[in-house]
Scaffold this motif. Structure first.
Motif, PDB file in Angstrom:
ATOM      1  N   GLY A 159       0.830  -1.195   0.000  1.00 57.10           N
ATOM      2  CA  GLY A 159       0.000   0.000   0.000  1.00 57.10           C
ATOM      3  C   GLY A 159       0.867   1.249   0.000  1.00 57.10           C
ATOM      4  N   ILE A 160       0.313   2.344  -0.509  1.00 55.92           N
ATOM      5  CA  ILE A 160       1.058   3.597  -0.603  1.00 55.92           C
ATOM      6  C   ILE A 160       0.969   4.353   0.722  1.00 55.92           C
ATOM      7  CG2 ILE A 160       1.343   5.735  -1.885  1.00 55.92           C
ATOM      8  CD1 ILE A 160       1.886   3.120  -3.433  1.00 55.92           C
ATOM      9  N   LEU A 161       2.099   4.845   1.188  1.00 51.37           N
ATOM     10  CA  LEU A 161       2.170   5.563   2.460  1.00 51.37           C
ATOM     11  C   LEU A 161       1.591   6.970   2.309  1.00 51.37           C
ATOM     12  CD1 LEU A 161       3.505   4.956   5.303  1.00 51.37           C
ATOM     13  CD2 LEU A 161       5.369   6.443   4.536  1.00 51.37           C
ATOM     14  N   THR A 162       0.808   7.393   3.287  1.00 53.36           N
ATOM     15  CA  THR A 162       0.277   8.758   3.294  1.00 53.36           C
ATOM     16  C   THR A 162       1.108   9.630   4.229  1.00 53.36           C
ATOM     17  OG1 THR A 162      -1.237   8.387   5.155  1.00 53.36           O
ATOM     18  CG2 THR A 162      -2.047   7.837   2.938  1.00 53.36           C
ATOM     19  N   ARG A 163       0.911  10.934   4.144  1.00 56.96           N
ATOM     20  CA  ARG A 163       1.649  11.863   5.004  1.00 56.96           C
ATOM     21  C   ARG A 163       1.313  11.637   6.480  1.00 56.96           C
ATOM     22  NH1 ARG A 163       3.807  16.710   3.224  1.00 56.96           N
ATOM     23  NH2 ARG A 163       2.795  17.898   4.876  1.00 56.96           N
ATOM     24  N   GLY A 164       0.062  11.295   6.752  1.00 58.00           N
ATOM     25  CA  GLY A 164      -0.322  11.025   8.131  1.00 58.00           C
ATOM     26  C   GLY A 164       0.335   9.762   8.659  1.00 58.00           C
ATOM     27  N   GLN A 165       0.348   8.706   7.848  1.00 58.04           N
ATOM     28  CA  GLN A 165       0.991   7.457   8.254  1.00 58.04           C
ATOM     29  C   GLN A 165       2.489   7.647   8.440  1.00 58.04           C
ATOM     30  OE1 GLN A 165      -0.244   5.039   4.943  1.00 58.04           O
ATOM     31  NE2 GLN A 165      -2.188   4.448   5.884  1.00 58.04           N
ATOM     32  N   MET A 166       3.087   8.468   7.573  1.00 58.69           N
ATOM     33  CA  MET A 166       4.514   8.759   7.691  1.00 58.69           C
ATOM     34  C   MET A 166       4.833   9.381   9.043  1.00 58.69           C
ATOM     35  SD  MET A 166       6.582  11.690   7.692  1.00 58.69           S
ATOM     36  CE  MET A 166       5.439  12.833   6.940  1.00 58.69           C
ATOM     37  N   ALA A 167       3.981  10.296   9.494  1.00 57.92           N
ATOM     38  CA  ALA A 167       4.204  10.946  10.788  1.00 57.92           C
ATOM     39  C   ALA A 167       4.200   9.918  11.911  1.00 57.92           C
ATOM     40  CB  ALA A 167       3.131  12.005  11.031  1.00 57.92           C
ATOM     41  N   VAL A 168       3.251   8.992  11.877  1.00 55.68           N
ATOM     42  CA  VAL A 168       3.152   7.956  12.909  1.00 55.68           C
ATOM     43  C   VAL A 168       4.403   7.077  12.909  1.00 55.68           C
ATOM     44  CG1 VAL A 168       1.870   5.943  13.700  1.00 55.68           C
ATOM     45  CG2 VAL A 168       0.639   7.940  12.835  1.00 55.68           C
ATOM     46  N   ILE A 169       4.841   6.657  11.735  1.00 53.45           N
ATOM     47  CA  ILE A 169       5.990   5.753  11.636  1.00 53.45           C
ATOM     48  C   ILE A 169       7.270   6.417  12.129  1.00 53.45           C
ATOM     49  CG2 ILE A 169       7.510   4.613   9.962  1.00 53.45           C
ATOM     50  CD1 ILE A 169       5.060   3.794   8.394  1.00 53.45           C
ATOM     51  N   LEU A 170       7.529   7.650  11.716  1.00 55.99           N
ATOM     52  CA  LEU A 170       8.763   8.323  12.131  1.00 55.99           C
ATOM     53  C   LEU A 170       8.786   8.599  13.631  1.00 55.99           C
ATOM     54  CD1 LEU A 170       9.632  10.885   9.302  1.00 55.99           C
ATOM     55  CD2 LEU A 170      10.757   8.738   9.847  1.00 55.99           C
ATOM     56  N   VAL A 171       7.672   9.064  14.171  1.00 54.00           N
ATOM     57  CA  VAL A 171       7.618   9.358  15.609  1.00 54.00           C
ATOM     58  C   VAL A 171       7.820   8.081  16.425  1.00 54.00           C
ATOM     59  CG1 VAL A 171       6.102  10.109  17.491  1.00 54.00           C
ATOM     60  CG2 VAL A 171       6.221  11.435  15.375  1.00 54.00           C
ATOM     61  N   ASN A 172       7.189   6.998  16.019  1.00 55.71           N
ATOM     62  CA  ASN A 172       7.342   5.729  16.747  1.00 55.71           C
ATOM     63  C   ASN A 172       8.743   5.155  16.589  1.00 55.71           C
ATOM     64  OD1 ASN A 172       4.727   5.722  17.733  1.00 55.71           O
ATOM     65  ND2 ASN A 172       3.915   4.472  16.061  1.00 55.71           N
ATOM     66  N   ALA A 173       9.303   5.253  15.386  1.00 50.81           N
ATOM     67  CA  ALA A 173      10.611   4.656  15.117  1.00 50.81           C
ATOM     68  C   ALA A 173      11.712   5.310  15.936  1.00 50.81           C
ATOM     69  CB  ALA A 173      10.934   4.745  13.628  1.00 50.81           C
ATOM     70  N   TYR A 174      11.631   6.624  16.095  1.00 51.41           N
ATOM     71  CA  TYR A 174      12.702   7.349  16.767  1.00 51.41           C
ATOM     72  C   TYR A 174      12.293   7.909  18.128  1.00 51.41           C
ATOM     73  CZ  TYR A 174      15.074   6.834  12.324  1.00 51.41           C
ATOM     74  OH  TYR A 174      15.659   6.306  11.206  1.00 51.41           O
ATOM     75  N   ASP A 175      11.129   7.476  18.606  1.00 50.47           N
ATOM     76  CA  ASP A 175      10.652   7.888  19.932  1.00 50.47           C
ATOM     77  C   ASP A 175      10.715   9.402  20.090  1.00 50.47           C
ATOM     78  OD1 ASP A 175       9.615   7.509  22.458  1.00 50.47           O
ATOM     79  OD2 ASP A 175      11.576   7.246  23.411  1.00 50.47           O
ATOM     80  N   LEU A 176      10.192  10.112  19.095  1.00 50.75           N
ATOM     81  CA  LEU A 176      10.218  11.570  19.112  1.00 50.75           C
ATOM     82  C   LEU A 176       9.177  12.121  20.078  1.00 50.75           C
ATOM     83  CD1 LEU A 176      10.618  12.355  15.296  1.00 50.75           C
ATOM     84  CD2 LEU A 176      12.391  12.039  17.032  1.00 50.75           C
ATOM     85  N   LYS A 177       9.522  13.235  20.688  1.00 49.37           N
ATOM     86  CA  LYS A 177       8.631  13.909  21.633  1.00 49.37           C
ATOM     87  C   LYS A 177       8.517  15.366  21.232  1.00 49.37           C
ATOM     88  CE  LYS A 177      10.295  10.896  25.365  1.00 49.37           C
ATOM     89  NZ  LYS A 177      11.345  10.200  24.561  1.00 49.37           N
ATOM     90  N   GLY A 178       7.602  16.054  21.869  1.00 45.24           N
ATOM     91  CA  GLY A 178       7.440  17.476  21.588  1.00 45.24           C
ATOM     92  C   GLY A 178       6.142  17.770  20.867  1.00 45.24           C
ATOM     93  N   THR A 179       5.741  19.032  20.919  1.00 49.21           N
ATOM     94  CA  THR A 179       4.521  19.455  20.258  1.00 49.21           C
ATOM     95  C   THR A 179       4.719  20.849  19.694  1.00 49.21           C
ATOM     96  OG1 THR A 179       2.125  19.723  20.499  1.00 49.21           O
ATOM     97  CG2 THR A 179       3.507  20.468  22.325  1.00 49.21           C
ATOM     98  N   SER A 180       3.852  21.236  18.789  1.00 48.65           N
ATOM     99  CA  SER A 180       3.930  22.549  18.155  1.00 48.65           C
ATOM    100  C   SER A 180       2.680  23.343  18.476  1.00 48.65           C
ATOM    101  CB  SER A 180       4.072  22.385  16.637  1.00 48.65           C
ATOM    102  OG  SER A 180       3.928  23.623  15.968  1.00 48.65           O
TER     103      SER A 180
END
Length: 345
Positions: free
Chosen positions: A124-145
């Motif tokens: 399946g093709i990755l969406t921008r929303g799914q990309m955000a979930v994968i990157l944040v989970n993969a690198y345990d990113l924190k923070g908010t805007s």
């Protein structure tokens, strides 16, 4: 007996990570003649051995990126051993099938969770929303805007992931203030997002945007400010002061705060305690030191600009950690007073 807080010989990583030279760019360009945008990001990943392109020498930046391809790139960058991961139980992914090991390892690490119907949909093709979930989970990113996109509501499950990416200057929105979470991603875009996480020099923040920020945006930067605590050989607290996260997950603080101790910790505004491995660089005269955590912090770096851009009388907001408190916020005005000693500094 514990040794003194060590001085690390890692001076080369100050504010930059293995940047790609023009010679590297020329070499990568010859390999990827179809790359016309996100060149720096794609060349950087090529230089790091994370991507190789197609057999015909092209990268295919406009080709949609598949969900499996995205996790393959991330796991390759992480250097993760994909063997012996438990079966994730996805209906459409079976032991022995192409990509099974990577999918199983990504599920074990909490990077992916699959779709509601029990499938993973590797092609399946990755969406921008799914990309955000994968990157944040993969690198345990924190923070908010503090920035809000009109098409990503707080009730949306992807909202916190999108906000975290924006806080790290990894992803931005469109001119109409949309993020477009359901828009499909191509290989060039995903390479850009991944490279921006790995190299702060590639991030989207514009230093000119730091002036005239609204107060709530400034206050939100307390997520990048930490409390530094220094302990002696008896684990007694001997010093305390403020610090802040800078490029490449280093922490800046005053030299006198970490001088003479054995172990040091940084405490975030959320209460996370980060062990500090040692001192990367310091200047005793200017009373500043750069500290390296034992692990990546995950919080965004504090956006900085030159002192020369500050004008006398401008409104300022100061973060501090008086003894027994953390991240107090004070408003005031800049005097921009400086002094020179006998050396002319």
């Amino acid at each position: 007996m514990k040794s003194s807080l060590k001085i690390l010989l890692i001076l080369s990583i100050f504010l930059s990570l293995n940047w790609v030279s023009s010679a590297d760019n020329a070499e990568a360009s010859s390999l990827f003649p179809d790359v016309n945008y996100f060149q720096d990001e794609i060349y950087y990943l090529k230089d790091q051995g994370i991507i190789n392109g197609y057999k015909d020498g092209k990268f295919g930046p406009n080709d949609p990126i598949k969900r499996l391809q995205a996790i393959q790139m991330i796991l390759k960058e992480l250097g993760v051993d994909t063997s012996n991961a438990p079966n994730p139980g996805f209906k459409d992914v079976h032991p022995g099938s192409y990509g099974y090991k990577e999918i199983a390892k990504a599920a074990e690490l909490g990077i992916i969770s699959g779709k509601p119907d029990g499938n993973f949909d590797p092609n399946g093709i990755l969406t921008r929303g799914q990309m955000a979930v994968i990157l944040v989970n993969a690198y345990d990113l924190k923070g908010t805007s503090s920035h809000k996109f009109k098409d990503v509501k707080e009730s949306d499950g992807k909202y916190p992931f999108v906000q975290t990416l924006v806080s790290h200057s990894i992803a931005g929105g469109y001119p109409d203030n949309t993020y477009r979470p359901n828009l499909t991603m191509n290989r060039g875009q995903f390479a850009a997002f991944l490279a921006r996480y790995l190299n702060d020099d590639l991030k989207t923040n514009n230093k000119n945007d730091l002036k005239d920020l609204p107060f709530n945006s400034i206050v939100n930067n307390d997520q990048s400010v930490v409390l530094i605590e220094l302990y002696d050989e008896n684990d007694e607290l001997i010093s305390q002061g403020s610090g802040f996260i800078v490029s490449n997950q280093l922490i800046a603080t005053n030299f006198h705060v970490i001088s003479g101790g054995v172990t040091a910790f940084a405490i975030t505004n959320d209460g996370d305690v980060i062990e500090l491995d040692g001192v990367v660089e310091y200047d005793e005269y200017y009373d500043i030191a750069l500290l390296k955590p034992t692990e990546k912090i995950g919080y965004p770096a504090l956006p900085l600009q030159s002192f020369n851009n500050v004008k006398k009388g401008e409104k300022v907001v100061a973060f501090g950690s008086p003894y027994g408190m953390i991240n107090t916020i004070t408003e005031g005005f800049s005097s921009k007073e400086t002094f020179e000693d006998e050396t002319g500094l």
